[in-house]
Each structure stands twice: as structure tokens, then as C-alpha cells.
Motif scaffolding. Structure first.
Motif, PDB file in Angstrom:
ATOM      1  N   LEU A  25       0.867  -1.180   0.000  1.00 52.78           N
ATOM      2  CA  LEU A  25       0.000   0.000   0.000  1.00 52.78           C
ATOM      3  C   LEU A  25       0.905   1.230   0.000  1.00 52.78           C
ATOM      4  O   LEU A  25       1.497   1.580   1.020  1.00 52.78           O
ATOM      5  CB  LEU A  25      -0.921   0.008   1.220  1.00 52.78           C
ATOM      6  CG  LEU A  25      -1.891   1.189   1.342  1.00 52.78           C
ATOM      7  CD1 LEU A  25      -2.833   1.251   0.143  1.00 52.78           C
ATOM      8  CD2 LEU A  25      -2.703   1.103   2.628  1.00 52.78           C
ATOM      9  N   ALA A  79      -3.479   5.086   6.685  1.00 47.08           N
ATOM     10  CA  ALA A  79      -3.051   3.929   5.897  1.00 47.08           C
ATOM     11  C   ALA A  79      -2.657   2.760   6.782  1.00 47.08           C
ATOM     12  O   ALA A  79      -2.949   1.595   6.463  1.00 47.08           O
ATOM     13  CB  ALA A  79      -1.881   4.326   4.994  1.00 47.08           C
ATOM     14  N   MET A  90      -2.871   4.603  -1.511  1.00 39.03           N
ATOM     15  CA  MET A  90      -3.728   5.448  -0.688  1.00 39.03           C
ATOM     16  C   MET A  90      -3.233   6.876  -0.838  1.00 39.03           C
ATOM     17  O   MET A  90      -2.124   7.219  -0.425  1.00 39.03           O
ATOM     18  CB  MET A  90      -3.712   5.060   0.788  1.00 39.03           C
ATOM     19  CG  MET A  90      -4.536   6.026   1.643  1.00 39.03           C
ATOM     20  SD  MET A  90      -4.717   5.547   3.372  1.00 39.03           S
ATOM     21  CE  MET A  90      -6.061   4.374   3.247  1.00 39.03           C
ATOM     22  N   ILE A 121      -8.433   4.990  -2.055  1.00 43.08           N
ATOM     23  CA  ILE A 121      -7.519   3.922  -2.469  1.00 43.08           C
ATOM     24  C   ILE A 121      -7.731   3.601  -3.948  1.00 43.08           C
ATOM     25  O   ILE A 121      -8.865   3.453  -4.412  1.00 43.08           O
ATOM     26  CB  ILE A 121      -7.722   2.671  -1.609  1.00 43.08           C
ATOM     27  CG1 ILE A 121      -7.285   2.966  -0.166  1.00 43.08           C
ATOM     28  CG2 ILE A 121      -6.936   1.481  -2.161  1.00 43.08           C
ATOM     29  CD1 ILE A 121      -7.421   1.810   0.789  1.00 43.08           C
TER      30      ILE A 121
END
Length: 328
Positions: free
Chosen positions: A40, A54, A98, A258
Motif C-alpha cells: 500500500l 493507511a 492510498m 484507495i
């Protein structure tokens, strides 16, 4: 006899070779996300508001997917470094992004040579929520409302300065300046904590601050909070009026969402979206994120988020052009 042995050997060799060739294919076609950890990417530094959100979401998503979700901070260049990395990543669901309105709403209007397309290079999955921003001033300034700040600025042209460590702070401040026809001095910063520190030290007198980095200070008497940028107000600051109460039409939301690289399989996008819907509906998660100044506000489908991203891109463009902010 020798020929039979040779034929049997060749058949065994061929079967073994076929198995070896098929193994990578079987691995590649393994059900998502069994092929390995998910990354991520966050285009801001560790400790930022987006980073804090996040890490909460990554932990919960990993639990639901039964796979590690690793937060990778690729900060710099106003979120461009992280955005470019994800735009070029393999669209297989193992690299997610993100990010905020900085990369997808503001940068296209603020940066001349943007090396990614916020629409074409990404697949929207879901909006996560918003990071409220508040107009705060140094307590020594003799004002207690947005209107009093405007009156003071008009009576003292060029005497006030304001910090701009990010696109939301800049666009909000410049819009206030444009709408009220006041003269104040912009002071750019590389980070939100630095701007907040200088506000508390009275090096600058005004700052449109994100609640993620300033939440703890807003609860003290070291700053004075005058208004929030979202027209609907903020559940986290129920006693603080929206700036729109003084300046009708003023509405600036710092959203967070996202994405995946463009071309990510639909079934993967739907799976991630479904898991995130469950996570973001969890009251415990909502309370945890509220603790870092974040309001959960998800979209239901990838299509709904895509429409929102397009709307915000147009809206921020309108504000930036109206305020006379030129591309750099």
C-alpha cells in the motif's frame, strides 16, 4: 529393450519438463491474494495524516485478506513520486495507492509537467473518508471569528502571513484571500508540522491546518480555531462553524481514497472494495481513525468513487483558476 528404456526415459523427461513449465503459470493464476504480500503506497512521509490512516486500514485489510499489507511511504514532490510509482506498477492487485486530493485533484492544475494522469493511470477502488482542515490563528491575534479575521486583515494589509505546506492549505488560503480581497503573505513549507510549529511561535499568524497533524494542538490554547473548510462542518469539531457560514459557497474537502494501477482485473478491484466496505463500517475502526483527526466517509462502489474523483478534479481546477494560482 534398449529402445524401450530410451522411450520411457524421454516420456519421463517430457513430463517433468511440462510440470516445471506449468508451475509458474499455476502460481500466476493462484487466487488473489495468495501470490504474496500487498504493498500500500502512501505518497507522504511516515507520521503524516494519510500515513496514520493507511496503517490502520492496512492492518485491517491484511486481516480480512489473510495476507500481509505493507505500507510503503514514497514521499516527495507533492505526492508525484508515489503516484508515478503506482502508475507504472503491475496491475495485479498487489500494489495499491492510498492518496488524497493533492495527487488527484490539485496537482493537475498546479504542476506544469505532471508525469502521470490522475484518471487514465489509475483504477479507483473506494474513497476512505476525509481529513478535515481548520482555519487556525495564533492566539495573540485579536480575532475570534472568521469575520473578525477578515476585518483585521483588511485593516492591516500585508501584516498577516499564512503557511502553505500542502495543496489544501494553499488553495483554501488563496481562495479566502481572493474572495475577501485581502492582502496577506504566503509562506511555503515542506511539512505540516513545521507550519504548525511556526504558527505556535507566531512566525506566521494564520494556517489552514489538517486535523491529522494538528489534532492534539487544537485541544490546547496554543492555537485558536476559527472555522472548518468543509461546508457541511466536521463531526470532529462540532462547535466550530464552517467557513461557508461567513463566506457563502466556500467548500473545500481534503479527501482520501484507495486506487490500483489502471488495468487491474475487475474481480480483484471488487474484492478489495468489498473488504474495505466491511472495515470502514466497523465502529471501532471509525473511532480509531477519529483519534487521528480523520472522518470515515466511503463510497459504495468503484464507479461512485470514479465519478467523485472526476467531480473533484473539475472543482479544484475551478478554485485554483479563480484564485489566480499559476502552475509551477
Amino acid at each position: 529393450m534398449k529402445m524401450m528404456k530410451r522411450s520411457a526415459f524421454l516420456r519421463m523427461f517430457a513430463a517433468a519438463g511440462a510440470a516445471l513449465l506449468a508451475a509458474p503459470l499455476a502460481w500466476a493464476q493462484a487466487p488473489y491474494p495468495s501470490a504474496g504480500p500487498i504493498t500500500l503506497v502512501v505518497p507522504f512521509a511516515a507520521g503524516s495524516g494519510t500515513d496514520a490512516v493507511a496503517r490502520v486500514v492496512a492492518l485491517k485489510l491484511g486481516e480480512r485478506l489473510k495476507q500481509s499489507v505493507i505500507v510503503d511511504n514514497r514521499a516527495g514532490a507533492s505526492a508525484q513520486i508515489g503516484a508515478q510509482f503506482v502508475a507504472k506498477a503491475k496491475p495485479d492487485g498487489y500494489t495499491l495507492f492510498m492518496t488524497t486530493n493533492t495527487s488527484h485533484s490539485a496537482n493537475p492544475w498546479l504542476i506544469k509537467s505532471l508525469k502521470y494522469d490522475p484518471v487514465k493511470d489509475f483504477t479507483p477502488i473506494t474513497r476512505v473518508g476525509e481529513l478535515p482542515f481548520a482555519l487556525v490563528v495564533h492566539p495573540a491575534l485579536p480575532v475570534s471569528s472568521v469575520q473578525e479575521l477578515i476585518d483585521y486583515a483588511k485593516a492591516h494589509p500585508d501584516k498577516l502571513s499564512y503557511g502553505t505546506p500542502n495543496s489544501t492549505s494553499e488553495v483554501a488560503s488563496e481562495t479566502i484571500k481572493y474572495v475577501t480581497r485581502t492582502q496577506m503573505t504566503k509562506v511555503p513549507y515542506k511539512s505540516s508540522p513545521q507550519a504548525l510549529t511556526d504558527l505556535m511561535g507566531n512566525q506566521i499568524q494564520m494556517y489552514v491546518a489538517d486535523l491529522g497533524s494538528s489534532w492534539s494542538m487544537l485541544k490546547t490554547d496554543r492555537v485558536r480555531t476559527l472555522g472548518v473548510t468543509a461546508a457541511k462542518g466536521s463531526r470532529l469539531l462540532p462547535n466550530v462553524p464552517p467557513i461557508a457560514k461567513t463566506l457563502p459557497g466556500f467548500d473545500l474537502t481534503s479527501w482520501n481514497g484507495i486506487f490500483a494501477p489502471a488495468g487491474t482485473p475487475r474481480e480483484v478491484v471488487n474484492r478489495i472494495n468489498a473488504e474495505l466496505q466491511v472495515i470502514l463500517a466497523d465502529k471501532a475502526v471509525q473511532e480509531q481513525l477519529a483519534g487521528v483527526g480523520f472522518e470515515v466517509w466511503p463510497t459504495r462502489t468503484p464507479e461512485e468513487f470514479a465519478a467523485y474523483v472526476n467531480d473533484q478534479l473539475a472543482y479544484w481546477g475551478k478554485l485554483i483558476k479563480q484564485a489566480g494560482i499559476e502552475k509551477e
